[in-house]
Design a protein around this motif. Sequence first.
Motif, PDB file in Angstrom:
ATOM      1  N   ASN A 184     -22.742 -16.862   6.699  1.00 49.33           N
ATOM      2  CA  ASN A 184     -21.817 -17.184   7.888  1.00 49.33           C
ATOM      3  C   ASN A 184     -20.858 -16.588   7.168  1.00 49.33           C
ATOM      4  O   ASN A 184     -19.477 -16.381   7.585  1.00 49.33           O
TER       5      ASN A 184
ATOM      6  N   SER B   5     -23.446 -19.687  15.265  1.00 49.23           N
ATOM      7  CA  SER B   5     -22.042 -21.098  15.423  1.00 49.23           C
ATOM      8  C   SER B   5     -20.760 -20.800  15.178  1.00 49.23           C
ATOM      9  O   SER B   5     -20.222 -20.829  15.740  1.00 49.23           O
TER      10      SER B   5
ATOM     11  N   SER C 191     -30.201 -26.553   4.619  1.00 51.34           N
ATOM     12  CA  SER C 191     -28.960 -26.731   6.316  1.00 51.34           C
ATOM     13  C   SER C 191     -29.528 -28.255   6.911  1.00 51.34           C
ATOM     14  O   SER C 191     -30.475 -27.803   7.595  1.00 51.34           O
TER      15      SER C 191
ATOM     16  N   LYS D  42     -27.393 -19.613   4.355  1.00 49.64           N
ATOM     17  CA  LYS D  42     -26.742 -20.155   5.620  1.00 49.64           C
ATOM     18  C   LYS D  42     -24.898 -20.263   5.356  1.00 49.64           C
ATOM     19  O   LYS D  42     -24.482 -19.667   6.414  1.00 49.64           O
TER      20      LYS D  42
ATOM     21  N   ASP E 221     -26.194 -17.337  10.966  1.00 47.77           N
ATOM     22  CA  ASP E 221     -25.949 -18.122  12.332  1.00 47.77           C
ATOM     23  C   ASP E 221     -25.337 -18.594  13.498  1.00 47.77           C
ATOM     24  O   ASP E 221     -23.771 -18.294  13.382  1.00 47.77           O
TER      25      ASP E 221
END
Length: 255
Positions: free
Chosen positions: A181, A77, A129, A177, A74
Motif C-alpha cells: 500500500n 482501500s 493483517s 500489505k 489492497d
Amino acid sequence: MHFDLDPTLLMILILFGFLAAFIDSVVGGGGLIALPALLFTGLNPAGAVATNKLASTIGSLTSTFMFYRSGKLDIKSVYKLFPLTFIGSMLGAWTVHLINPEVLKPLMLIMLAAVAIYTIFKKDWGSVSTPKKLSIQHFIIFTIALFSIGFYDGFLGPGTGSFLIFSFLLVGFDFLKAAGNAKFLNFGSNIAALLMFMLLGQVNYTYGLIMGVAQLAGAICGSKFAIKKGSGYVRALFIAVTCLLLAKNIYDYLH
C-alpha cells in the motif's frame, strides 16, 4: 540528452540503481544509495534529487505492479488516498523554492527515531493483517498524515517509505500489505515531485532513465524476494533501513 557516457559512470548508475530499487521496492530508503551515486556523477544536489525522482518513479511503479499482481496491495482501500500524496508532494516540491528544506530535518529525525523504537519494541506488530474500521475522526487524522508525508517527500524526502508503512501498520495492516500500500502512495508522491522538477528544468534525463531501467530490474527482484520471504523479512528490513536512515541523517545534521 547526451549518450557519450563514461563506462565507469554507466556501471555506477546501473549497479547503484539496481541496489537502491531492491531496497526501496520493499521499505523505501533507496535514496540512501541512489543519491550519493548521482552526486558522484557530478550533478549538483538539486539536480541529483530531481534525477533520482525520475529513476525512483520507474522503480516505485514497477514494485507497485508486483505487489498488486501478488495480491499484497489492497487497491480498493488505497486508490482514493492516491491524490493525498500526489498533491501533497507537488506542493512540497514547489515549496522547496520558498523555504530551506533543512528546517524540517530536526522533526524528521525525531519521527524516524520514534518509528524505529516503536517497531523494535512492539515485536508481534504487523505479523497479521487485520485492518481496522476507522472512525471519522481517526480517518481524518490518517488522511492528514498521508498528505503531510506526501508534502514531506516532495520537500525533503528521506524516510518517506518508513513513514508510509508505519501509517498503514497503525491501521492494522501487516508489514507486507503495508509495504504494498505504501509503495502505491509513494509512486504518487514520486511522480508528482518529478512533474514539478521537470517543469523547473532540473532533471538529467540521460542519467535518470539509465538508472530508472536498473531500478525497474531491482524493483522486480526486491518485490519478488519480499513477497516470497513474507512479513518477517519486511519487518527486519524495515527496522534496518529506518535505523540506517536515522544514523545517516543525524551524521549529516551534525556535520
